[in-house]
Write a protein that holds these residues in place. Structure first.
Motif, mmCIF file in Angstrom:
data_model
loop_
_atom_site.group_PDB
_atom_site.id
_atom_site.type_symbol
_atom_site.label_atom_id
_atom_site.label_comp_id
_atom_site.label_asym_id
_atom_site.label_seq_id
_atom_site.Cartn_x
_atom_site.Cartn_y
_atom_site.Cartn_z
ATOM 1 N N MET A 181 0.818 -1.194 0.000
ATOM 2 C CA MET A 181 0.000 0.000 0.000
ATOM 3 C C MET A 181 0.860 1.256 0.000
ATOM 4 S SD MET A 181 -3.229 -0.708 0.072
ATOM 5 C CE MET A 181 -4.579 -0.543 1.165
ATOM 6 N N ASP A 182 2.106 1.114 -0.412
ATOM 7 C CA ASP A 182 3.020 2.247 -0.430
ATOM 8 C C ASP A 182 2.577 3.323 -1.420
ATOM 9 O OD1 ASP A 182 5.391 3.554 0.435
ATOM 10 O OD2 ASP A 182 6.311 2.983 -1.477
ATOM 11 N N PHE A 183 1.863 2.937 -2.464
ATOM 12 C CA PHE A 183 1.426 3.912 -3.457
ATOM 13 C C PHE A 183 0.445 4.931 -2.868
ATOM 14 C CE2 PHE A 183 -1.811 0.680 -3.605
ATOM 15 C CZ PHE A 183 -2.985 1.361 -3.856
ATOM 16 N N LEU A 184 -0.215 4.594 -1.766
ATOM 17 C CA LEU A 184 -1.149 5.528 -1.142
ATOM 18 C C LEU A 184 -0.441 6.628 -0.362
ATOM 19 C CD1 LEU A 184 -3.930 3.162 0.197
ATOM 20 C CD2 LEU A 184 -4.081 4.734 -1.721
ATOM 21 N N SER A 185 0.748 6.314 0.170
ATOM 22 C CA SER A 185 1.394 7.278 1.052
ATOM 23 C C SER A 185 2.769 7.725 0.582
ATOM 24 C CB SER A 185 1.520 6.673 2.449
ATOM 25 O OG SER A 185 2.296 5.504 2.401
ATOM 26 N N SER A 186 3.208 7.301 -0.596
ATOM 27 C CA SER A 186 4.534 7.702 -1.060
ATOM 28 C C SER A 186 4.583 9.178 -1.451
ATOM 29 C CB SER A 186 4.972 6.829 -2.235
ATOM 30 O OG SER A 186 4.071 6.980 -3.310
ATOM 31 N N SER A 187 3.464 9.731 -1.898
ATOM 32 C CA SER A 187 3.382 11.162 -2.198
ATOM 33 C C SER A 187 1.931 11.606 -2.027
ATOM 34 C CB SER A 187 3.865 11.455 -3.620
ATOM 35 O OG SER A 187 2.930 10.993 -4.560
ATOM 36 N N THR A 188 1.719 12.888 -2.129
ATOM 37 C CA THR A 188 0.381 13.441 -1.917
ATOM 38 C C THR A 188 -0.438 13.519 -3.201
ATOM 39 O OG1 THR A 188 1.222 15.673 -2.222
ATOM 40 C CG2 THR A 188 1.143 14.820 0.034
ATOM 41 N N HIS A 189 0.109 13.078 -4.336
ATOM 42 C CA HIS A 189 -0.570 13.252 -5.622
ATOM 43 C C HIS A 189 -1.949 12.600 -5.671
ATOM 44 C CE1 HIS A 189 2.915 15.160 -7.266
ATOM 45 N NE2 HIS A 189 3.669 14.087 -7.092
ATOM 46 N N LEU A 190 -2.054 11.363 -5.210
ATOM 47 C CA LEU A 190 -3.340 10.668 -5.260
ATOM 48 C C LEU A 190 -4.371 11.352 -4.367
ATOM 49 C CD1 LEU A 190 -4.978 8.306 -6.332
ATOM 50 C CD2 LEU A 190 -4.098 6.919 -4.458
ATOM 51 N N HIS A 191 -3.948 11.788 -3.191
ATOM 52 C CA HIS A 191 -4.872 12.443 -2.272
ATOM 53 C C HIS A 191 -5.344 13.795 -2.823
ATOM 54 C CE1 HIS A 191 -6.832 13.278 1.497
ATOM 55 N NE2 HIS A 191 -6.144 14.390 1.673
ATOM 56 N N ILE A 192 -4.424 14.566 -3.349
ATOM 57 C CA ILE A 192 -4.786 15.878 -3.905
ATOM 58 C C ILE A 192 -5.692 15.710 -5.122
ATOM 59 C CG2 ILE A 192 -3.881 17.930 -5.067
ATOM 60 C CD1 ILE A 192 -1.470 17.735 -3.152
ATOM 61 N N THR A 193 -5.397 14.744 -5.974
ATOM 62 C CA THR A 193 -6.255 14.477 -7.127
ATOM 63 C C THR A 193 -7.652 14.059 -6.680
ATOM 64 O OG1 THR A 193 -4.328 13.797 -8.422
ATOM 65 C CG2 THR A 193 -6.492 13.105 -9.231
ATOM 66 N N ALA A 194 -7.717 13.217 -5.662
ATOM 67 C CA ALA A 194 -9.013 12.739 -5.162
ATOM 68 C C ALA A 194 -9.845 13.887 -4.607
ATOM 69 C CB ALA A 194 -8.803 11.662 -4.097
ATOM 70 N N TRP A 195 -9.245 14.773 -3.786
ATOM 71 C CA TRP A 195 -10.077 15.852 -3.239
ATOM 72 C C TRP A 195 -10.376 16.927 -4.275
ATOM 73 C CZ3 TRP A 195 -7.900 20.603 -3.183
ATOM 74 C CH2 TRP A 195 -6.566 20.768 -2.821
ATOM 75 N N ALA A 196 -9.517 17.092 -5.272
ATOM 76 C CA ALA A 196 -9.824 18.061 -6.337
ATOM 77 C C ALA A 196 -11.032 17.586 -7.153
ATOM 78 C CB ALA A 196 -8.612 18.261 -7.231
ATOM 79 N N ILE A 197 -11.050 16.303 -7.505
ATOM 80 C CA ILE A 197 -12.195 15.741 -8.229
ATOM 81 C C ILE A 197 -13.448 15.810 -7.358
ATOM 82 C CG2 ILE A 197 -13.153 13.609 -9.198
ATOM 83 C CD1 ILE A 197 -10.259 12.934 -10.095
ATOM 84 N N THR A 198 -13.284 15.550 -6.061
ATOM 85 C CA THR A 198 -14.417 15.610 -5.138
ATOM 86 C C THR A 198 -15.002 17.017 -5.085
ATOM 87 O OG1 THR A 198 -13.480 13.826 -3.813
ATOM 88 C CG2 THR A 198 -15.119 15.216 -2.745
ATOM 89 N N LEU A 199 -14.155 18.021 -5.002
ATOM 90 C CA LEU A 199 -14.661 19.404 -4.977
ATOM 91 C C LEU A 199 -15.370 19.772 -6.274
ATOM 92 C CD1 LEU A 199 -11.807 21.344 -3.146
ATOM 93 C CD2 LEU A 199 -14.122 20.910 -2.328
ATOM 94 N N ILE A 200 -14.828 19.347 -7.400
ATOM 95 C CA ILE A 200 -15.470 19.636 -8.688
ATOM 96 C C ILE A 200 -16.845 18.980 -8.751
ATOM 97 C CG2 ILE A 200 -15.354 19.214 -11.185
ATOM 98 C CD1 ILE A 200 -12.253 19.526 -10.872
ATOM 99 N N LEU A 201 -16.914 17.697 -8.386
ATOM 100 C CA LEU A 201 -18.198 16.998 -8.387
ATOM 101 C C LEU A 201 -19.181 17.630 -7.407
ATOM 102 C CD1 LEU A 201 -17.103 13.250 -8.585
ATOM 103 C CD2 LEU A 201 -18.273 14.581 -10.349
ATOM 104 N N PHE A 202 -18.674 18.065 -6.257
ATOM 105 C CA PHE A 202 -19.552 18.701 -5.278
ATOM 106 C C PHE A 202 -20.164 19.972 -5.835
ATOM 107 C CE2 PHE A 202 -19.820 22.059 -2.015
ATOM 108 C CZ PHE A 202 -20.940 21.596 -1.344
ATOM 109 N N PHE A 203 -19.358 20.828 -6.449
ATOM 110 C CA PHE A 203 -19.895 22.078 -6.987
ATOM 111 C C PHE A 203 -20.843 21.826 -8.153
ATOM 112 C CE2 PHE A 203 -16.206 24.017 -4.759
ATOM 113 C CZ PHE A 203 -16.947 24.849 -3.940
ATOM 114 N N VAL A 204 -20.568 20.797 -8.953
ATOM 115 C CA VAL A 204 -21.500 20.440 -10.034
ATOM 116 C C VAL A 204 -22.841 20.029 -9.444
ATOM 117 C CG1 VAL A 204 -21.978 18.704 -11.812
ATOM 118 C CG2 VAL A 204 -19.757 19.838 -11.753
ATOM 119 N N ALA A 205 -22.813 19.163 -8.431
ATOM 120 C CA ALA A 205 -24.052 18.678 -7.823
ATOM 121 C C ALA A 205 -24.771 19.772 -7.042
ATOM 122 C CB ALA A 205 -23.752 17.488 -6.907
#
Length: 122
Positions: free
Chosen positions: A1-25
């Motif tokens: 599970m090192d890919f989850l915590s090796s950098s912040t890219h996945l987390h930042i991408t996930a919350w950016a997509i979440t914010l976009i979807l939230f504002f759309v909805a």
């Protein structure tokens, strides 16, 4: 599970997509059930990636103290207020207070996340 915590890219991408979807909805004139369901899946992804980063980095950065703990709390509050805005909007209830709380908590969360050891040093 090192890919989850090796950098912040996945987390930042996930919350950016979440914010976009939230504002759309949230800003759509009608009820978008599919977007809301996709948004709930994204909440889970944000929480999983955030938890992985929290467990990996909390003890490695000594000067952060309780800041990581506070960021986890505020991050969960952001998700909670996003869901409250959408559910209350779909029920036709007032959402003004939750928009304000969402904005304040989001700004605090972004500041805490970017000002700690693996973010941007303000």
């Amino acid at each position: 599970m090192d890919f989850l915590s090796s950098s912040t890219h996945l987390h930042i991408t996930a919350w950016a997509i979440t914010l976009i979807l939230f504002f759309v909805a949230a800003l759509a004139g009608k009820k978008l059930t599919a977007v809301h369901m996709t948004l709930r899946v994204m909440y889970i992804l944000v929480i999983i990636t955030g938890l992985a980063l929290f467990l990996e980095w909390r003890d490695k950065i000594a000067e952060s103290g309780m800041n990581y703990d506070m960021k986890v709390l505020f991050g969960i509050l952001v998700i909670a207020f996003m869901e409250m805005v959408l559910v209350r909007k779909n029920k036709g209830k007032s959402v003004n207070m939750f928009w304000v709380l969402f904005g304040i908590v989001l700004l605090i969360t972004l500041y805490l996340g970017m000002s700690m050891g693996i973010g941007i040093n303000f």
